[in-house]
Design an enzyme around this catalytic site. Structure first.
Site, PDB file in Angstrom:
ATOM      1  N   HIS A  23       7.213  63.671  26.060  1.00 42.47           N
ATOM      2  CA  HIS A  23       8.156  64.688  26.530  1.00 42.47           C
ATOM      3  C   HIS A  23       9.352  64.772  25.586  1.00 42.47           C
ATOM      4  CE1 HIS A  23       9.749  67.008  30.166  1.00 42.47           C
ATOM      5  NE2 HIS A  23      10.659  67.141  29.225  1.00 42.47           N
ATOM      6  N   HIS A  25      11.413  67.961  23.397  1.00 41.46           N
ATOM      7  CA  HIS A  25      11.508  69.383  23.046  1.00 41.46           C
ATOM      8  C   HIS A  25      11.802  69.467  21.556  1.00 41.46           C
ATOM      9  CE1 HIS A  25      11.566  70.955  27.238  1.00 41.46           C
ATOM     10  NE2 HIS A  25      11.947  69.706  27.478  1.00 41.46           N
ATOM     11  N   HIS A 220       7.601  70.841  34.319  1.00 41.21           N
ATOM     12  CA  HIS A 220       8.907  70.250  34.646  1.00 41.21           C
ATOM     13  C   HIS A 220       9.103  70.420  36.149  1.00 41.21           C
ATOM     14  CE1 HIS A 220       9.934  70.475  30.375  1.00 41.21           C
ATOM     15  NE2 HIS A 220      11.076  69.863  30.617  1.00 41.21           N
ATOM     16  N   GLU A 223      13.004  67.331  38.701  1.00 42.19           N
ATOM     17  CA  GLU A 223      14.067  66.828  37.832  1.00 42.19           C
ATOM     18  C   GLU A 223      15.389  67.048  38.582  1.00 42.19           C
ATOM     19  OE1 GLU A 223      14.577  69.040  34.179  1.00 42.19           O
ATOM     20  OE2 GLU A 223      15.855  67.504  33.285  1.00 42.19           O
ATOM     21  N   HIS A 244       9.512  64.649  34.152  1.00 43.15           N
ATOM     22  CA  HIS A 244      10.587  64.027  34.955  1.00 43.15           C
ATOM     23  C   HIS A 244      10.040  63.546  36.310  1.00 43.15           C
ATOM     24  CE1 HIS A 244      13.523  65.368  31.992  1.00 43.15           C
ATOM     25  NE2 HIS A 244      12.933  66.549  32.036  1.00 43.15           N
ATOM     26  N   ASP A 302      13.248  63.451  25.476  1.00 41.43           N
ATOM     27  CA  ASP A 302      13.572  64.807  25.940  1.00 41.43           C
ATOM     28  C   ASP A 302      14.205  65.677  24.835  1.00 41.43           C
ATOM     29  OD1 ASP A 302      13.446  66.794  27.815  1.00 41.43           O
ATOM     30  OD2 ASP A 302      15.133  66.106  29.029  1.00 41.43           O
TER      31      ASP A 302
HETATM   32 ZN   LIG Z   1      12.125  68.632  29.245  1.00 44.06          ZN
END
Ligand SMILES: [Zn+2]
Length: 362
Positions: A23, A25, A220, A223, A244, A302
């Site tokens: 995970h 980005h 996602h 979260e 998450h 992340d």
């Molecule tokens: Zn994310």
């Protein structure tokens, strides 16, 4: 004792390629030095006095806020890359260099190419051009640094117009390293107790079609949104992993079912604090619960560009919460086992990890 959080610190780690990350980005892991250089070259506005320190101050967070605050720095960074295939290939290659220097053997990098496209105009790069440039950078970096990188394409909550095209790209580029579909964005709106549907019809249809096409799926969920998001991600979108997922703990029946079904939770410790998804006054961070309960979880960074952390700093943080090396190794093995690689490729990566850990293949 509440969860400890000392704020991010960024130091590059040199480790053997012994880690896996599911995970991250890609557009949230770009070097700010490159963004600054591109902004200067293109005459794009920079925050504050226009120094790299001011850019870092505007993008990186050190104190908990909310998800919208966490994502706000992207307005300073995305314009430097938008519509620029040369820049995309460059930052993709640089990403691979950073991945390798952080000891990461296998990574699934995610992004939404449609967020980096200028409004349709003759001669402007399309979302396919942006994706292809990224994949070129990844494949050069992969060969050069001995890592294995795959791509997940993200739909964005509140941007439904691109969803169908993202699914088309998942299918078109599946032989060029694209392995899955995700939906990202702010799920705070799902906290309205009267709301029944956490995902709209359009997203459900896209995920149905992805499933039909045998495209792997993560979502996602849970979260900043409620446990119901995790439930619907699993049961309506048929998610194979949860991004998450911390708030699954608010529904013990659902959580026990996830444990039993070995649902994979992609946890991101620092970002979960900075987005306010996990308050610092709680006794146990969800990652600690997952580790103690033997859940199928991984530890991820992340958005390093925003958190200022890579995996080593994430490990330091979870160690400060009581996780040990066994939990961390297990997190890496879980990540590869729950990756979107085909079984034979998974086996190759697992074997490499087990060699570094001196473990026998099970
Ligand atoms: Zn994310």
């Amino acid at each position: 004792m509440p969860t400890k959080f000392h704020g991010p610190k960024r130091t590059k780690n040199v480790a053997p390629l012994s880690r896996a990350e599911l995970h991250i980005h890609f557009d949230g892991a770009v070097r700010l030095s490159t963004i600054w250089e591109l902004c200067k070259q293109k005459g794009l506005p920079l925050p504050g006095r226009g120094t790299i320190e001011d850019l870092r101050w505007a993008v990186q967070m050190s104190e908990p806020s909310d998800l919208a605050g966490f994502l706000s720095g992207f307005r300073h960074t995305a314009p430097a890359l938008t519509g620029d295939i040369v820049a995309m290939e460059r930052v993709a290659w640089e990403f691979c260099e950073d991945i390798a220097s952080n000891g990461i053997l296998y990574v699934e990098a995610r992004f939404c190419p449609h967020l980096l496209v200028n409004p349709a105009k003759e001669g402007e790069p399309t979302a396919d051009d942006i994706l292809e440039a990224t994949l070129r950078g990844f494949s050069r970096g992969e060969a050069e640094f001995g890592i294995c990188i795959r791509t997940i394409l993200c739909c964005i909550r509140g941007l439904p117009a691109a969803d169908a095209d993202i699914l088309r790209q998942c299918n078109k580029y599946r032989d060029q390293g694209v392995v899955g579909l995700d939906i990202a964005g702010d799920e705070a709106g799902c906290n309205n107790a009267a709301l029944q549907e956490m995902f709209d019809e359009n997203v459900i249809n896209i995920y149905d079609e992805a499933r039909r096409l045998n495209i792997k799926r993560t979502v996602h969920a849970g979260e900043v949104g409620p446990a119901k998001c995790v439930d619907q991600a699993l049961n309506l979108l048929h998610a194979m992993r949860i991004g998450h997922g911390y708030r699954v703990l608010e529904d013990q029946t659902l959580y026990q079912k996830c444990l039993k079904d070995r649902v994979h939770f992609e946890t991101c410790p620092t970002s979960s604090i900075l987005t306010g998804a996990q308050p610092t006054d709680i006794f146990y961070h969800a990652t600690v619960r997952f580790a103690e309960d033997g859940a199928n979880f991984s530890i991820n960074s992340d958005d390093p560009m925003v958190t200022g952390t890579w995996l080593e700093q994430e490990y330091e943080l979870v160690r400060s919460w009581g996780l040990n090396e066994t939990h961390i190794v297990r997190g890496n093995v879980n990540a590869v086992k729950s990756s979107f690689l085909p079984a034979d490729e998974k086996k190759v990566i697992l074997k490499k990890l087990y060699n570094v850990y001196h473990l026998d293949m099970d």
